[in-house]
Design a protein around this motif. Sequence first.
Motif, PDB file in Angstrom:
ATOM      1  N   ARG A 166      39.556  39.277 -51.619  1.00  0.00           N
ATOM      2  CA  ARG A 166      38.339  39.880 -51.074  1.00  0.00           C
ATOM      3  C   ARG A 166      37.916  39.268 -49.748  1.00  0.00           C
ATOM      4  NH1 ARG A 166      33.438  39.789 -55.017  1.00  0.00           N
ATOM      5  NH2 ARG A 166      32.579  40.843 -53.174  1.00  0.00           N
ATOM      6  N   TYR A 167      38.350  38.037 -49.507  1.00  0.00           N
ATOM      7  CA  TYR A 167      37.889  37.303 -48.329  1.00  0.00           C
ATOM      8  C   TYR A 167      39.084  36.872 -47.488  1.00  0.00           C
ATOM      9  CZ  TYR A 167      33.890  36.914 -51.476  1.00  0.00           C
ATOM     10  OH  TYR A 167      32.861  37.198 -52.349  1.00  0.00           O
ATOM     11  N   ASP A 168      38.982  37.098 -46.189  1.00  0.00           N
ATOM     12  CA  ASP A 168      40.053  36.651 -45.297  1.00  0.00           C
ATOM     13  C   ASP A 168      40.053  35.133 -45.141  1.00  0.00           C
ATOM     14  OD1 ASP A 168      41.123  39.175 -44.752  1.00  0.00           O
ATOM     15  OD2 ASP A 168      39.637  39.548 -43.181  1.00  0.00           O
ATOM     16  N   LEU A 169      38.862  34.555 -45.047  1.00  0.00           N
ATOM     17  CA  LEU A 169      38.757  33.128 -44.746  1.00  0.00           C
ATOM     18  C   LEU A 169      37.501  32.579 -45.407  1.00  0.00           C
ATOM     19  CD1 LEU A 169      39.707  30.623 -43.078  1.00  0.00           C
ATOM     20  CD2 LEU A 169      38.312  31.517 -41.185  1.00  0.00           C
ATOM     21  N   THR A 170      37.635  31.461 -46.133  1.00  0.00           N
ATOM     22  CA  THR A 170      36.481  30.870 -46.805  1.00  0.00           C
ATOM     23  C   THR A 170      36.475  29.352 -46.652  1.00  0.00           C
ATOM     24  OG1 THR A 170      37.627  30.546 -48.929  1.00  0.00           O
ATOM     25  CG2 THR A 170      36.458  32.640 -48.619  1.00  0.00           C
ATOM     26  N   PHE A 171      35.296  28.817 -46.915  1.00  0.00           N
ATOM     27  CA  PHE A 171      35.145  27.397 -47.247  1.00  0.00           C
ATOM     28  C   PHE A 171      34.320  27.352 -48.514  1.00  0.00           C
ATOM     29  CE2 PHE A 171      32.484  23.699 -47.610  1.00  0.00           C
ATOM     30  CZ  PHE A 171      33.420  22.682 -47.566  1.00  0.00           C
ATOM     31  N   VAL A 172      34.755  26.542 -49.477  1.00  0.00           N
ATOM     32  CA  VAL A 172      34.026  26.389 -50.733  1.00  0.00           C
ATOM     33  C   VAL A 172      33.824  24.897 -50.977  1.00  0.00           C
ATOM     34  CG1 VAL A 172      33.972  26.911 -53.194  1.00  0.00           C
ATOM     35  CG2 VAL A 172      35.162  28.463 -51.631  1.00  0.00           C
ATOM     36  N   GLY A 173      32.560  24.461 -50.966  1.00  0.00           N
ATOM     37  CA  GLY A 173      32.291  23.040 -51.174  1.00  0.00           C
ATOM     38  C   GLY A 173      30.904  22.657 -50.701  1.00  0.00           C
TER      39      GLY A 173
ATOM     40  N   CYS B 223      32.226  29.436 -37.969  1.00  0.00           N
ATOM     41  CA  CYS B 223      31.314  30.575 -38.094  1.00  0.00           C
ATOM     42  C   CYS B 223      31.109  31.286 -36.752  1.00  0.00           C
ATOM     43  CB  CYS B 223      29.968  30.116 -38.642  1.00  0.00           C
ATOM     44  SG  CYS B 223      29.987  29.707 -40.401  1.00  0.00           S
ATOM     45  N   ARG B 224      31.131  30.528 -35.671  1.00  0.00           N
ATOM     46  CA  ARG B 224      30.948  31.138 -34.347  1.00  0.00           C
ATOM     47  C   ARG B 224      32.190  31.907 -33.898  1.00  0.00           C
ATOM     48  NH1 ARG B 224      28.905  25.756 -33.274  1.00  0.00           N
ATOM     49  NH2 ARG B 224      26.627  25.765 -33.316  1.00  0.00           N
ATOM     50  N   GLU B 225      33.359  31.482 -34.373  1.00  0.00           N
ATOM     51  CA  GLU B 225      34.608  32.024 -33.840  1.00  0.00           C
ATOM     52  C   GLU B 225      35.321  33.011 -34.773  1.00  0.00           C
ATOM     53  OE1 GLU B 225      35.950  31.353 -30.882  1.00  0.00           O
ATOM     54  OE2 GLU B 225      34.400  29.936 -30.240  1.00  0.00           O
ATOM     55  N   LEU B 226      35.143  32.870 -36.083  1.00  0.00           N
ATOM     56  CA  LEU B 226      35.976  33.619 -37.026  1.00  0.00           C
ATOM     57  C   LEU B 226      35.138  34.185 -38.178  1.00  0.00           C
ATOM     58  CD1 LEU B 226      38.947  31.081 -37.234  1.00  0.00           C
ATOM     59  CD2 LEU B 226      38.927  33.256 -35.996  1.00  0.00           C
ATOM     60  N   PRO B 227      35.676  35.165 -38.917  1.00  0.00           N
ATOM     61  CA  PRO B 227      34.931  35.810 -40.008  1.00  0.00           C
ATOM     62  C   PRO B 227      34.984  35.004 -41.308  1.00  0.00           C
ATOM     63  CG  PRO B 227      37.061  36.862 -39.797  1.00  0.00           C
ATOM     64  CD  PRO B 227      36.982  35.857 -38.672  1.00  0.00           C
ATOM     65  N   ILE B 228      34.500  33.793 -41.279  1.00  0.00           N
ATOM     66  CA  ILE B 228      34.543  32.934 -42.456  1.00  0.00           C
ATOM     67  C   ILE B 228      33.320  33.164 -43.343  1.00  0.00           C
ATOM     68  CG2 ILE B 228      33.363  30.996 -41.316  1.00  0.00           C
ATOM     69  CD1 ILE B 228      35.238  29.109 -42.906  1.00  0.00           C
ATOM     70  N   ARG B 229      33.518  33.047 -44.657  1.00  0.00           N
ATOM     71  CA  ARG B 229      32.421  33.019 -45.621  1.00  0.00           C
ATOM     72  C   ARG B 229      32.341  31.611 -46.201  1.00  0.00           C
ATOM     73  NH1 ARG B 229      30.441  37.546 -47.971  1.00  0.00           N
ATOM     74  NH2 ARG B 229      28.831  36.083 -48.648  1.00  0.00           N
ATOM     75  N   VAL B 230      31.124  31.119 -46.385  1.00  0.00           N
ATOM     76  CA  VAL B 230      30.894  29.752 -46.853  1.00  0.00           C
ATOM     77  C   VAL B 230      30.161  29.800 -48.189  1.00  0.00           C
ATOM     78  CG1 VAL B 230      29.779  27.544 -46.346  1.00  0.00           C
ATOM     79  CG2 VAL B 230      30.810  28.887 -44.484  1.00  0.00           C
ATOM     80  N   PHE B 231      30.647  29.036 -49.154  1.00  0.00           N
ATOM     81  CA  PHE B 231      30.026  28.959 -50.475  1.00  0.00           C
ATOM     82  C   PHE B 231      29.854  27.484 -50.847  1.00  0.00           C
ATOM     83  CE2 PHE B 231      32.561  32.791 -50.242  1.00  0.00           C
ATOM     84  CZ  PHE B 231      31.713  33.777 -50.734  1.00  0.00           C
TER      85      PHE B 231
ATOM     86  N   ILE C 280      25.875  28.810 -40.100  1.00  0.00           N
ATOM     87  CA  ILE C 280      26.359  28.849 -41.487  1.00  0.00           C
ATOM     88  C   ILE C 280      25.445  29.698 -42.358  1.00  0.00           C
ATOM     89  CG2 ILE C 280      26.868  27.450 -43.534  1.00  0.00           C
ATOM     90  CD1 ILE C 280      27.529  25.127 -41.672  1.00  0.00           C
ATOM     91  N   ARG C 281      24.148  29.699 -42.032  1.00  0.00           N
ATOM     92  CA  ARG C 281      23.180  30.406 -42.874  1.00  0.00           C
ATOM     93  C   ARG C 281      23.544  31.878 -43.069  1.00  0.00           C
ATOM     94  NH1 ARG C 281      18.463  28.237 -44.436  1.00  0.00           N
ATOM     95  NH2 ARG C 281      17.909  26.151 -43.675  1.00  0.00           N
ATOM     96  N   ALA C 282      23.959  32.526 -42.008  1.00  0.00           N
ATOM     97  CA  ALA C 282      24.280  33.963 -42.090  1.00  0.00           C
ATOM     98  C   ALA C 282      25.580  34.220 -42.856  1.00  0.00           C
ATOM     99  CB  ALA C 282      24.387  34.551 -40.686  1.00  0.00           C
ATOM    100  N   ARG C 283      26.419  33.196 -42.983  1.00  0.00           N
ATOM    101  CA  ARG C 283      27.712  33.347 -43.661  1.00  0.00           C
ATOM    102  C   ARG C 283      27.703  32.764 -45.074  1.00  0.00           C
ATOM    103  NH1 ARG C 283      31.692  34.034 -39.748  1.00  0.00           N
ATOM    104  NH2 ARG C 283      30.767  35.107 -37.956  1.00  0.00           N
ATOM    105  N   HIS C 284      26.553  32.204 -45.483  1.00  0.00           N
ATOM    106  CA  HIS C 284      26.505  31.503 -46.759  1.00  0.00           C
ATOM    107  C   HIS C 284      26.351  32.489 -47.913  1.00  0.00           C
ATOM    108  CE1 HIS C 284      24.734  28.758 -49.901  1.00  0.00           C
ATOM    109  NE2 HIS C 284      25.779  28.067 -49.494  1.00  0.00           N
TER     110      HIS C 284
ATOM    111  N   CYS D 100      43.475  28.707 -38.099  1.00  0.00           N
ATOM    112  CA  CYS D 100      42.972  29.808 -38.925  1.00  0.00           C
ATOM    113  C   CYS D 100      43.110  31.145 -38.213  1.00  0.00           C
ATOM    114  CB  CYS D 100      41.514  29.562 -39.299  1.00  0.00           C
ATOM    115  SG  CYS D 100      41.253  28.172 -40.425  1.00  0.00           S
ATOM    116  N   ARG D 101      42.825  31.159 -36.919  1.00  0.00           N
ATOM    117  CA  ARG D 101      42.940  32.405 -36.157  1.00  0.00           C
ATOM    118  C   ARG D 101      44.386  32.917 -36.170  1.00  0.00           C
ATOM    119  NH1 ARG D 101      40.634  31.004 -31.533  1.00  0.00           N
ATOM    120  NH2 ARG D 101      38.673  32.140 -31.861  1.00  0.00           N
ATOM    121  N   GLU D 102      45.325  32.012 -35.952  1.00  0.00           N
ATOM    122  CA  GLU D 102      46.734  32.410 -35.916  1.00  0.00           C
ATOM    123  C   GLU D 102      47.199  32.890 -37.285  1.00  0.00           C
ATOM    124  OE1 GLU D 102      50.278  33.208 -33.956  1.00  0.00           O
ATOM    125  OE2 GLU D 102      48.270  32.727 -33.192  1.00  0.00           O
TER     126      GLU D 102
END
Length: 360
Positions: free
Chosen positions: A186-193, A210-218, A231-235, A318-320
Motif C-alpha cells: 500500500r505504501y511506496d516508502l515508510t518509516f515506522v518507529g 518528507c520534503r523530497e519524497l512521498p514517505i509515510r511516517v508511523f 512530518i506532521r502532514a505525513r504522520h 530511496c529516490r533511485e
Amino acid sequence: MRILIADSYYPGFLADFYRRRPDAEVLTYDAHHAALMSAFFGTGDAYARELRLLGHEAWTVVLNAAPLQHRWAVEHGLTTSGEDNAELFRVFLEQVRLFRPDVVYVQELAAAGEEVWRDVRPLTRLIAGQIACSMPSRRTFAHHGLIVSSWVPIVDHFRACGTPAEFLALGFDFKALESLGPIEKRYDLTFVGGIAPVHEGRRQLLEALCRELPIRVFGYGAESLSPDSPIRARHGGEAWGLGMLRLLAQSRITVNVHGDIVVGGVANETLANNCRLFEATGVGAALVTDAKTNLSDYFEPGREVLTYASVEECVACCRELLRRPDECAALALTGQARTLRDHTYAQRMRDLADLLARYL
C-alpha cells in the motif's frame, strides 16, 4: 531447563491493546495471555515457544500488564489490594514460587529494582538479564548471574565490571507471517518507529525525506514535533506489534534509523543493532538502513539491504529505488530470505539455551 521469561511492555502498547480488546479483562488468564501474545509486541511469546520446541519448559509473564497479572492472582487465590508496582511484583514473586524455574530470564532490566531481584534470587538457580539499550542508572545488577546483550559494548562493559556477559543477536518471529496472512503493498516508502525528542537526528532525516519524497511516517512521539515540521502532514499514527509489522509488510521500501545506545556515558554510533533490521526484512519490505561497521555480519549490503551514510545519501538511495520497482522487489525478496534463513528466534533460542545451560 525450566525457564521463566519476565518481560515488560511499553505503556503505549498496553493502552492500545486494552483499548482494542476491552473483553480481555474478563477472559481467563490463559485466554487473556494468549490474546496478548498474539499481538506480537516485542518478542511476544517467541522465546518461550521456541524454547518449548527445544524440549524445555518455558513460560512468559508480562510484569506490567496489570489486568493480566491481576487475573492470574484471582485464579490462584492471591488477594491483591491494587495494581501498583509493589502489588504487581508481589504477584510475580508468587509466579516464580509456583513455576520453580531454573532460570528467570529478564527481558527488561529497568522493569524492577534491585529489591525485587533480591527476593527472586533464592527462588531460582540463575537470574539472567537481557539489555540492548542505554543502561538504567544507579543499578548494580548484583543478583544477576548473567547479562545477555545484542550490543557488544554492553557485553564488554559488564565483563570489565566482573559480571558474566554473553552476546546474543536480535531476531524475527517468523510466526507473525502466519498471523499477517497475504499482504498487498500500500505504501511506496515508510518509516515506522519512534520520533520522540530523544531521536533528534532521526527527526532531521525524516523531515528531509518528507520534503523530497512521498514517505509515510508511523510511530509514537508526533505530539512533540514542532508545529511546522513536515512530518506532521505525513504522520499516520502510532503503530504497535502486529499492526506495526503489517505496515512494514505493506511497504515497498522502509527506512531504518538506529538510535543511540549509551554505555558508560559514551554513545557508540558505529554498530548495527535494532529489531527493525529483522522485522522489516522478515515481513518482506526492501530495507534502506544507516551504514554500520558490523552490518555485514547480518546482511549483504547492496544485495539484501541498501545503506546510506548521510541524509543526502538516504534521500538519493530511496529516490533511485522508487524509480526501479523490479530492483526494489528483488531486494525485498533477498533480504527476507536471509532473515528467514539466519535470523529467526528459532535459531536464537538454540543459542540462548546453550548459554543458559553453561551458567547453571
